[in-house]
Design a protein around this motif. Structure first.
Motif, PDB file in Angstrom:
ATOM      1  N   CYS A  19       0.823  -1.212   0.000  1.00 48.86           N
ATOM      2  CA  CYS A  19       0.000   0.000   0.000  1.00 48.86           C
ATOM      3  C   CYS A  19       0.856   1.261   0.000  1.00 48.86           C
ATOM      4  O   CYS A  19       0.538   2.227  -0.702  1.00 48.86           O
ATOM      5  N   ALA A  20       1.933   1.251   0.757  1.00 53.69           N
ATOM      6  CA  ALA A  20       2.818   2.415   0.792  1.00 53.69           C
ATOM      7  C   ALA A  20       3.390   2.692  -0.590  1.00 53.69           C
ATOM      8  O   ALA A  20       3.494   3.854  -1.008  1.00 53.69           O
ATOM      9  N   ARG A  21       3.743   1.660  -1.294  1.00 52.64           N
ATOM     10  CA  ARG A  21       4.290   1.841  -2.640  1.00 52.64           C
ATOM     11  C   ARG A  21       3.213   2.285  -3.629  1.00 52.64           C
ATOM     12  O   ARG A  21       3.476   3.091  -4.524  1.00 52.64           O
ATOM     13  N   LEU A  22       1.994   1.794  -3.456  1.00 50.01           N
ATOM     14  CA  LEU A  22       0.900   2.275  -4.292  1.00 50.01           C
ATOM     15  C   LEU A  22       0.689   3.766  -4.084  1.00 50.01           C
ATOM     16  O   LEU A  22       0.443   4.506  -5.040  1.00 50.01           O
ATOM     17  N   LEU A  23       0.817   4.208  -2.840  1.00 50.79           N
ATOM     18  CA  LEU A  23       0.627   5.622  -2.527  1.00 50.79           C
ATOM     19  C   LEU A  23       1.723   6.509  -3.116  1.00 50.79           C
ATOM     20  O   LEU A  23       1.519   7.704  -3.290  1.00 50.79           O
ATOM     21  N   THR A  24       2.876   5.933  -3.401  1.00 49.96           N
ATOM     22  CA  THR A  24       3.947   6.715  -4.031  1.00 49.96           C
ATOM     23  C   THR A  24       3.810   6.743  -5.539  1.00 49.96           C
ATOM     24  O   THR A  24       4.607   7.388  -6.217  1.00 49.96           O
ATOM     25  N   GLY A  25       2.830   6.011  -6.075  1.00 51.99           N
ATOM     26  CA  GLY A  25       2.592   6.015  -7.509  1.00 51.99           C
ATOM     27  C   GLY A  25       3.208   4.849  -8.251  1.00 51.99           C
ATOM     28  O   GLY A  25       3.161   4.808  -9.481  1.00 51.99           O
ATOM     29  N   MET A  26       3.791   3.914  -7.516  1.00 50.60           N
ATOM     30  CA  MET A  26       4.385   2.751  -8.184  1.00 50.60           C
ATOM     31  C   MET A  26       3.296   1.873  -8.791  1.00 50.60           C
ATOM     32  O   MET A  26       2.197   1.762  -8.240  1.00 50.60           O
ATOM     33  N   THR A  27       3.624   1.245  -9.905  1.00 51.09           N
ATOM     34  CA  THR A  27       2.714   0.278 -10.504  1.00 51.09           C
ATOM     35  C   THR A  27       2.844  -1.050  -9.761  1.00 51.09           C
ATOM     36  O   THR A  27       3.824  -1.281  -9.037  1.00 51.09           O
ATOM     37  N   GLN A  28       1.888  -1.915  -9.972  1.00 50.25           N
ATOM     38  CA  GLN A  28       1.958  -3.235  -9.353  1.00 50.25           C
ATOM     39  C   GLN A  28       3.168  -4.010  -9.872  1.00 50.25           C
ATOM     40  O   GLN A  28       3.815  -4.730  -9.107  1.00 50.25           O
ATOM     41  N   GLU A  29       3.480  -3.831 -11.140  1.00 45.95           N
ATOM     42  CA  GLU A  29       4.657  -4.489 -11.705  1.00 45.95           C
ATOM     43  C   GLU A  29       5.927  -3.969 -11.038  1.00 45.95           C
ATOM     44  O   GLU A  29       6.838  -4.731 -10.724  1.00 45.95           O
ATOM     45  N   GLY A  30       5.990  -2.662 -10.825  1.00 47.07           N
ATOM     46  CA  GLY A  30       7.142  -2.060 -10.169  1.00 47.07           C
ATOM     47  C   GLY A  30       7.279  -2.525  -8.727  1.00 47.07           C
ATOM     48  O   GLY A  30       8.389  -2.760  -8.235  1.00 47.07           O
ATOM     49  N   ILE A  31       6.152  -2.664  -8.048  1.00 48.45           N
ATOM     50  CA  ILE A  31       6.161  -3.153  -6.664  1.00 48.45           C
ATOM     51  C   ILE A  31       6.681  -4.583  -6.626  1.00 48.45           C
ATOM     52  O   ILE A  31       7.477  -4.943  -5.759  1.00 48.45           O
ATOM     53  N   ALA A  32       6.245  -5.394  -7.578  1.00 46.78           N
ATOM     54  CA  ALA A  32       6.696  -6.785  -7.631  1.00 46.78           C
ATOM     55  C   ALA A  32       8.213  -6.852  -7.771  1.00 46.78           C
ATOM     56  O   ALA A  32       8.880  -7.606  -7.057  1.00 46.78           O
ATOM     57  N   VAL A  33       8.764  -6.051  -8.659  1.00 44.02           N
ATOM     58  CA  VAL A  33      10.215  -6.029  -8.859  1.00 44.02           C
ATOM     59  C   VAL A  33      10.912  -5.507  -7.601  1.00 44.02           C
ATOM     60  O   VAL A  33      11.893  -6.079  -7.129  1.00 44.02           O
ATOM     61  N   ASP A  34      10.394  -4.422  -7.040  1.00 43.58           N
ATOM     62  CA  ASP A  34      11.005  -3.792  -5.877  1.00 43.58           C
ATOM     63  C   ASP A  34      11.048  -4.724  -4.668  1.00 43.58           C
ATOM     64  O   ASP A  34      12.036  -4.755  -3.937  1.00 43.58           O
ATOM     65  N   LEU A  35       9.971  -5.478  -4.466  1.00 44.74           N
ATOM     66  CA  LEU A  35       9.891  -6.357  -3.296  1.00 44.74           C
ATOM     67  C   LEU A  35      10.335  -7.785  -3.593  1.00 44.74           C
ATOM     68  O   LEU A  35      10.361  -8.619  -2.689  1.00 44.74           O
ATOM     69  N   GLY A  36      10.660  -8.071  -4.856  1.00 45.12           N
ATOM     70  CA  GLY A  36      11.083  -9.420  -5.223  1.00 45.12           C
ATOM     71  C   GLY A  36       9.957 -10.435  -5.159  1.00 45.12           C
ATOM     72  O   GLY A  36      10.169 -11.585  -4.776  1.00 45.12           O
ATOM     73  N   LEU A  37       8.769  -9.990  -5.537  1.00 44.13           N
ATOM     74  CA  LEU A  37       7.586 -10.855  -5.516  1.00 44.13           C
ATOM     75  C   LEU A  37       7.047 -11.030  -6.928  1.00 44.13           C
ATOM     76  O   LEU A  37       7.380 -10.264  -7.827  1.00 44.13           O
ATOM     77  N   SER A  38       6.177 -12.013  -7.106  1.00 37.24           N
ATOM     78  CA  SER A  38       5.504 -12.156  -8.396  1.00 37.24           C
ATOM     79  C   SER A  38       4.329 -11.176  -8.444  1.00 37.24           C
ATOM     80  O   SER A  38       3.821 -10.733  -7.409  1.00 37.24           O
ATOM     81  N   HIS A  56     -12.066  -0.564  -2.536  1.00 32.86           N
ATOM     82  CA  HIS A  56     -11.916  -1.354  -3.753  1.00 32.86           C
ATOM     83  C   HIS A  56     -10.929  -0.765  -4.751  1.00 32.86           C
ATOM     84  O   HIS A  56     -10.472  -1.457  -5.647  1.00 32.86           O
ATOM     85  N   PHE A  57     -10.622   0.520  -4.621  1.00 33.01           N
ATOM     86  CA  PHE A  57      -9.801   1.202  -5.610  1.00 33.01           C
ATOM     87  C   PHE A  57      -8.666   1.972  -4.949  1.00 33.01           C
ATOM     88  O   PHE A  57      -8.784   2.412  -3.810  1.00 33.01           O
ATOM     89  N   LYS A  58      -7.588   2.160  -5.705  1.00 34.50           N
ATOM     90  CA  LYS A  58      -6.435   2.899  -5.205  1.00 34.50           C
ATOM     91  C   LYS A  58      -6.836   4.321  -4.825  1.00 34.50           C
ATOM     92  O   LYS A  58      -6.331   4.872  -3.834  1.00 34.50           O
ATOM     93  N   SER A  59      -7.737   4.913  -5.566  1.00 34.92           N
ATOM     94  CA  SER A  59      -8.167   6.283  -5.257  1.00 34.92           C
ATOM     95  C   SER A  59      -8.810   6.361  -3.870  1.00 34.92           C
ATOM     96  O   SER A  59      -8.680   7.377  -3.168  1.00 34.92           O
ATOM     97  N   GLU A  60      -9.476   5.292  -3.458  1.00 29.31           N
ATOM     98  CA  GLU A  60     -10.076   5.257  -2.120  1.00 29.31           C
ATOM     99  C   GLU A  60      -8.996   5.191  -1.043  1.00 29.31           C
ATOM    100  O   GLU A  60      -9.184   5.724   0.049  1.00 29.31           O
ATOM    101  N   LEU A  61      -7.872   4.560  -1.352  1.00 29.82           N
ATOM    102  CA  LEU A  61      -6.757   4.505  -0.419  1.00 29.82           C
ATOM    103  C   LEU A  61      -6.219   5.918  -0.182  1.00 29.82           C
ATOM    104  O   LEU A  61      -5.991   6.335   0.952  1.00 29.82           O
TER     105      LEU A  61
END
Length: 67
Positions: A19-38, A56-61
Motif C-alpha cells: 500500500c505504501a508503494r501504491l501511494l507513491t505512484g508505483m505500478t503493481q509491476e514495479g512493486i513486484a520487482v522492488d519487493l522481489g515478488l511475483s 476497492h480502488f487505489k483512489s479510495e486509499l
C-alpha cells in the motif's frame, strides 16, 4: 508508511509495504520487482489490504489517508 500503519493497524507488514508503494505512484509491476515478488502475489496483498480497509480502488486509499 507510519501514517498508514497508524490508520490501519490490522494490515500485515507486507500489505503495508504494498500500500505504501501504491501511494507513491508505483505500478503493481514495479512493486513486484522492488519487493522481489511475483505480480499475482502483489495483487493478493493489495486485495487483502483493500478488503481489510473496506475499499476497492487505489483512489479510495488516497482518500482514506487524506481524511
Amino acid at each position: 508508511m507510519g501514517q498508514l500503519q497508524q490508520f490501519a493497524p490490522t494490515l500485515t507488514a507486507r500489505e503495508l509495504q504494498v500500500c505504501a508503494r501504491l501511494l507513491t505512484g508505483m505500478t503493481q509491476e514495479g512493486i513486484a520487482v522492488d519487493l522481489g515478488l511475483s505480480l499475482p502475489t502483489v495483487k493478493t496483498y493489495r486485495n487483502r489490504a483493500f478488503g481489510r480497509l473496506g475499499i476497492h480502488f487505489k483512489s479510495e486509499l488516497f482518500a482514506l489517508l487524506a481524511g
